[in-house]
Motif scaffolding. Structure first.
Motif, PDB file in Angstrom:
ATOM      1  N   UNK A  51      65.090  67.558  20.256  1.00  0.00           N
ATOM      2  CA  UNK A  51      65.457  66.622  19.216  1.00  0.00           C
ATOM      3  C   UNK A  51      64.426  65.582  19.469  1.00  0.00           C
ATOM      4  N   UNK A  52      63.596  65.248  18.331  1.00  0.00           N
ATOM      5  CA  UNK A  52      62.639  64.047  18.455  1.00  0.00           C
ATOM      6  C   UNK A  52      63.506  62.930  17.936  1.00  0.00           C
ATOM      7  N   UNK A  53      63.359  61.852  18.999  1.00  0.00           N
ATOM      8  CA  UNK A  53      64.297  60.566  18.725  1.00  0.00           C
ATOM      9  C   UNK A  53      63.338  59.300  18.365  1.00  0.00           C
ATOM     10  N   UNK A  54      61.959  59.401  18.975  1.00  0.00           N
ATOM     11  CA  UNK A  54      61.050  58.380  18.628  1.00  0.00           C
ATOM     12  C   UNK A  54      60.358  58.583  17.244  1.00  0.00           C
ATOM     13  N   UNK A  55      60.469  57.650  16.406  1.00  0.00           N
ATOM     14  CA  UNK A  55      59.754  57.737  14.963  1.00  0.00           C
ATOM     15  C   UNK A  55      58.632  57.137  14.906  1.00  0.00           C
ATOM     16  N   UNK A  56      57.796  56.619  16.071  1.00  0.00           N
ATOM     17  CA  UNK A  56      56.482  56.109  15.808  1.00  0.00           C
ATOM     18  C   UNK A  56      55.789  56.949  14.933  1.00  0.00           C
ATOM     19  N   UNK A  75      53.077  62.248  13.490  1.00  0.00           N
ATOM     20  CA  UNK A  75      51.839  63.005  13.072  1.00  0.00           C
ATOM     21  C   UNK A  75      51.826  64.101  13.961  1.00  0.00           C
ATOM     22  N   UNK A  76      52.267  63.954  15.317  1.00  0.00           N
ATOM     23  CA  UNK A  76      51.909  65.057  16.205  1.00  0.00           C
ATOM     24  C   UNK A  76      52.735  66.220  15.670  1.00  0.00           C
ATOM     25  N   UNK A  77      54.079  65.833  15.385  1.00  0.00           N
ATOM     26  CA  UNK A  77      55.047  66.799  14.819  1.00  0.00           C
ATOM     27  C   UNK A  77      54.577  67.396  13.851  1.00  0.00           C
ATOM     28  N   UNK A  78      54.039  66.916  12.818  1.00  0.00           N
ATOM     29  CA  UNK A  78      53.516  67.426  11.759  1.00  0.00           C
ATOM     30  C   UNK A  78      52.076  68.533  11.977  1.00  0.00           C
ATOM     31  N   UNK A  86      55.410  73.307  19.866  1.00  0.00           N
ATOM     32  CA  UNK A  86      55.324  72.056  19.962  1.00  0.00           C
ATOM     33  C   UNK A  86      56.376  71.222  20.150  1.00  0.00           C
ATOM     34  N   UNK A  87      57.283  71.461  19.227  1.00  0.00           N
ATOM     35  CA  UNK A  87      58.595  70.296  19.549  1.00  0.00           C
ATOM     36  C   UNK A  87      59.271  70.344  20.983  1.00  0.00           C
ATOM     37  N   UNK A  88      59.074  71.555  21.593  1.00  0.00           N
ATOM     38  CA  UNK A  88      59.504  72.073  23.066  1.00  0.00           C
ATOM     39  C   UNK A  88      58.909  70.744  23.761  1.00  0.00           C
ATOM     40  N   UNK A  89      57.320  70.916  23.761  1.00  0.00           N
ATOM     41  CA  UNK A  89      56.440  69.963  24.652  1.00  0.00           C
ATOM     42  C   UNK A  89      56.790  68.589  24.529  1.00  0.00           C
ATOM     43  N   UNK A  90      56.978  68.319  23.283  1.00  0.00           N
ATOM     44  CA  UNK A  90      57.199  67.069  22.931  1.00  0.00           C
ATOM     45  C   UNK A  90      58.639  66.358  23.474  1.00  0.00           C
ATOM     46  N   UNK A  91      59.602  67.076  23.171  1.00  0.00           N
ATOM     47  CA  UNK A  91      61.075  66.561  23.530  1.00  0.00           C
ATOM     48  C   UNK A  91      61.741  67.355  24.487  1.00  0.00           C
ATOM     49  N   UNK A  92      61.327  68.446  24.976  1.00  0.00           N
ATOM     50  CA  UNK A  92      62.117  68.963  26.132  1.00  0.00           C
ATOM     51  C   UNK A  92      61.282  68.946  27.523  1.00  0.00           C
TER      52      UNK A  92
END
Length: 324
Positions: free
Chosen positions: A120-125, A130-133, A143-149
């Motif tokens: 679950x992405x919490x940072x909205x910067x 852009x990274x998620x998109x 990608x979401x796992x890398x960023x958030x987990x």
């Protein structure tokens, strides 16, 4: 008008990314998953977490606290003279942060991958949006796992005394990368099940985009990192007046030639380099990124091992012979 060129890229990388000097300083960035034992399958709200950190005030070891997109807490030491000083500073600051969170019913979890909770992405910067998109556009399911987990322990060491020493240390750090992945693997479980990997975190990072996560080629470090940066896909083209261009489908080197939708600048290069995640990343220091986050009693070990194998001349010679 003078456009930014490949020569400018190489000059920046030579002067900034591989800035040399007497080695010996050590820093570390320790990332931690944060859990609420009463709500084990829910993310800890970032507003709650950041408020607790803010109430703690300045840390005695001068470490800084930042957050990753999923709410992972990152505690980063300043560069200090040797692994002992880095450990002392981080240990003091970590104890204070841990006690503050514990009093609020929260737990720091030293694990390379969240074993239960979905990302679950919490940072909205804008950077993370852009990274998620970008990962969605590129069809990267992890990608979401890398960023958030995921969470790692990054060891930061000096580049080297001069160009020859820097080339030696660069080569040795990259050769030792697989050893560090294996020795400190700590992420075998995802969504409550074993994955078959000891370091599922590294498998996730390795799969997101080979132009930005694969190891950098051997050889002259400046030339290798310059070529890597030029070949890596652009994640986003930023614009203050318009929506950012996500995944334009070109590498940074192609952008230098096309100059559309606008010519790239040095600021664009700096941003682009910050979106590249190889196992060893040069940032004016060597950032070793391949180590999983570890439990409280074990996190100092890879810091000591990495510093010994690169900074102690006898240990470095033995390590080089071993990996050869």
């Amino acid at each position: 008008m003078a456009y930014f060129t490949e020569n400018d890229v190489q000059n920046y990388i030579h002067g900034i990314c591989f800035k040399t000097g007497p080695p010996g300083r050590v820093g570390a960035e320790t990332e931690w998953l944060v859990r609420d034992p009463l709500r084990p399958r829910e993310p800890v709200p970032l507003a709650r977490l950041s408020a607790l950190v803010e109430e703690t005030g300045p840390l005695p070891g001068n470490s800084t606290v930042t957050f990753e997109p999923g709410g992972q807490l990152e505690l980063s030491s300043p560069p200090l003279p040797g692994p002992g000083a880095a450990h002392t500073a981080l240990a003091r600051d970590l104890a204070l942060i841990r006690s503050r969170l514990h009093a609020a019913g929260l737990v720091l979890d030293g694990n390379g991958l969240d074993p239960r909770r979905p990302p679950v992405r919490q940072l909205t910067l804008p950077r993370y949006a852009a990274m998620e998109d970008y990962f969605h556009s590129a069809g990267c399911a992890t990608g979401p796992l890398m960023m958030c987990s995921t969470a790692s322990l990054q060891v930061c060491l000096d580049i080297g005394a001069d160009a020859e020493d820097a080339a030696h240390r660069w080569r040795l750090a990259n050769r030792l990368g697989p050893l560090f992945v294996a020795a400190f693997a700590n992420s075998p479980i995802h969504r409550g099940r074993t994955t078959g990997w000891r370091s599922t975190r590294w498998a996730i990072w390795d799969a997101i985009d080979p132009t930005r996560t694969s190891p950098v080629a051997s050889g002259d470090p400046v030339a290798a990192w310059t070529g890597y940066a030029l070949r890596a896909r652009i994640m986003t083209i930023r614009d203050d007046a318009r929506p950012w261009v996500i995944d334009p489908g070109i590498a940074f080197g192609e952008w230098l030639v096309r100059r559309r939708p606008r010519p790239p600048t040095c600021d664009d290069l700096v941003y682009h380099l910050s979106t590249l995640f190889p196992p060893v990343r040069p940032r004016g220091w060597l950032e070793l990124r391949m180590i999983d986050a570890l439990p409280a009693r074990w996190w100092p070990v890879p810091i000591a091992v990495a510093a010994a194998l690169l900074d102690d001349p006898a240990a470095a010679r033995t390590a080089a012979e071993a990996v050869d």
